[in-house]
Design an enzyme around this catalytic site. Structure first.
Site, mmCIF file in Angstrom:
data_model
loop_
_atom_site.group_PDB
_atom_site.id
_atom_site.type_symbol
_atom_site.label_atom_id
_atom_site.label_comp_id
_atom_site.label_asym_id
_atom_site.label_seq_id
_atom_site.Cartn_x
_atom_site.Cartn_y
_atom_site.Cartn_z
ATOM 1 N N SER A 32 0.817 -1.216 0.000
ATOM 2 C CA SER A 32 0.000 0.000 0.000
ATOM 3 C C SER A 32 0.850 1.267 0.000
ATOM 4 C CB SER A 32 -0.911 0.005 1.236
ATOM 5 O OG SER A 32 -1.584 1.249 1.307
ATOM 6 N N LYS A 83 -13.491 -4.186 1.312
ATOM 7 C CA LYS A 83 -14.338 -3.010 1.083
ATOM 8 C C LYS A 83 -15.835 -3.296 1.247
ATOM 9 C CE LYS A 83 -11.330 -0.155 -1.803
ATOM 10 N NZ LYS A 83 -11.275 0.701 -2.997
ATOM 11 N N ASN A 104 -14.297 2.567 1.730
ATOM 12 C CA ASN A 104 -12.828 2.631 1.697
ATOM 13 C C ASN A 104 -12.254 3.458 2.838
ATOM 14 O OD1 ASN A 104 -13.183 5.303 0.872
ATOM 15 N ND2 ASN A 104 -11.460 5.219 -0.546
ATOM 16 N N ASP A 119 -13.565 7.251 -2.941
ATOM 17 C CA ASP A 119 -13.093 7.015 -4.315
ATOM 18 C C ASP A 119 -13.844 7.889 -5.323
ATOM 19 O OD1 ASP A 119 -11.123 5.150 -3.726
ATOM 20 O OD2 ASP A 119 -12.517 3.464 -3.805
ATOM 21 N N ALA A 145 -15.975 -2.888 -15.289
ATOM 22 C CA ALA A 145 -17.220 -2.917 -14.515
ATOM 23 C C ALA A 145 -16.997 -3.521 -13.129
ATOM 24 C CB ALA A 145 -18.285 -3.700 -15.285
ATOM 25 N N GLY A 147 -15.068 -3.019 -9.060
ATOM 26 C CA GLY A 147 -15.271 -2.129 -7.924
ATOM 27 C C GLY A 147 -14.938 -0.679 -8.248
ATOM 28 N N ARG A 174 -21.599 -8.347 -16.594
ATOM 29 C CA ARG A 174 -21.163 -7.559 -15.441
ATOM 30 C C ARG A 174 -21.411 -6.072 -15.688
ATOM 31 N NH1 ARG A 174 -15.280 -7.913 -12.705
ATOM 32 N NH2 ARG A 174 -15.948 -7.434 -10.585
ATOM 33 N N TYR A 238 -1.975 3.240 -12.430
ATOM 34 C CA TYR A 238 -0.868 4.183 -12.253
ATOM 35 C C TYR A 238 0.491 3.479 -12.193
ATOM 36 C CZ TYR A 238 -1.629 2.884 -7.396
ATOM 37 O OH TYR A 238 -1.806 2.166 -6.245
#
Ligand code: ATR
Length: 290
Positions: A32, A83, A104, A119, A145, A147, A174, A238
């Protein structure tokens, strides 16, 4: 600047008897980037908090509320795979968390736990501040499609100027389920690879994981057919920062926005909810880059 950010990110705040605890839970959690961002911001403002990673297994999640209350943990970020699981742990959900169906961020006030989802705020802030979009164009295309797409569809539909969102996904069912649940009559589903909806769109957001390292030579729009210079193209991937999609978009003359913005702004919002202080967004961004 880089040296400064690096030094700040690696030096946690001084921990005193009065220091309050913030953190992130996940399984795994060691990858993280949130501790670097938040500790840099806390140190920058001289706030008496520390932010720590906590590896929490799914079978322990039901005990999270007790743990937070017992230890007096002020707030937590929540990442994969918790989550949804923490929705049953908190006392209240924000409107965004309820609609998106995921939490989150948890804010703890004197035993009372609120689950929020920053988010959607993160992508909206990034579109505004990094993409220069004060308001969104009428036609938007989302790729993916999962989270992330749920939060982003929710955010995009908050803008009343958005007339139609097309959600394209590898698994059509989905995309259809997402559109049926959150689309508010303004979204349609399609299959990834359909370049037709791009022609009329002013905004394209990749919410899928296509292009993520080590598959950095993949693009969710294949050879880039349909990209044009009237588009703002956002990639929430990213790693790498300049994804194949963003390179294709640039070559087509489109404006591009990388995924750091959403990451930084969702963190900034959580920081503000916990500390009541405006987050130093640039310090957080530099900590991520370092
Ligand atoms: P997140 O919570 O990060 O959104 P997720 O729920 O696993 O993660 O969703 C990942 C998204 O990327 C999905 O839309 C997934 O498509 P499917 O619904 O068909 O699984 C998409 N995705 C992942 N790998 C893909 C690939 N190789 N090609 C196309 N789409 C892919």
């Amino acid at each position: 600047m880089k040296a400064l950010a690096g030094a700040v990110a690696l030096a946690p705040s001084v921990i005193r008897g009065s220091t309050q605890i913030l953190g992130v839970i996940g399984d795994p959690v060691a990858h993280s980037a949130s501790p670097a961002m938040h500790n840099a911001a806390l140190a920058h403002l001289g706030l008496d908090y520390v932010y720590v990673p906590c590896h929490v297994l799914p079978e322990r999640i039901s005990q999270l509320g007790d743990a937070m209350r017992t230890l007096g943990i002020r707030g937590l970020n929540v990442t994969v795979p918790h989550k949804q699981g923490v929705m049953d742990v908190v006392d209240d959900l924000s409107e965004a968390a309820r609609q998106i169906g995921a939490v989150n961020t948890i804010i703890h006030d004197a035993g009372h736990l609120v689950g929020d989802n920053t988010d959607a705020y993160g992508i909206a802030a990034s579109l505004r501040e990094d993409g220069g979009l004060e308001s969104l164009p009428p036609k938007v295309v989302l790729l993916g499609a999962g989270g992330a797409a749920r939060a982003i569809l929710h955010a995009v539909l908050q803008d009343n100027g958005v007339e139609q969102v097309t959600v394209l996904n590898r698994t059509l069912d989905r995309a259809q389920d997402l559109v049926d649940e959150l689309g508010a009559g303004r979204a349609t589903a399609g299959e990834l690879g359909d370049s037709e909806p791009l022609a009329a769109a002013g905004l394209l957001i990749n919410c899928s994981s296509v292009g993520l390292a080590p598959n950095a030579d993949a693009s969710p729009v294949g050879d880039g057919t349909g990209l044009h210079d009237g588009l703002v193209v956002v990639d929430i991937v990213y790693k790498p920062l300049r994804t194949k999609l963003l390179q294709q978009a640039e070559a087509a003359g489109a404006r591009t926005v990388d995924g750091l913005g959403m990451l930084v702004h969702q963190a900034a919002r959580a920081f503000e909810l916990w500390t009541g202080q405006r987050a130093p967004v640039n310090v957080m961004r530099q900590a991520l880059l370092a």
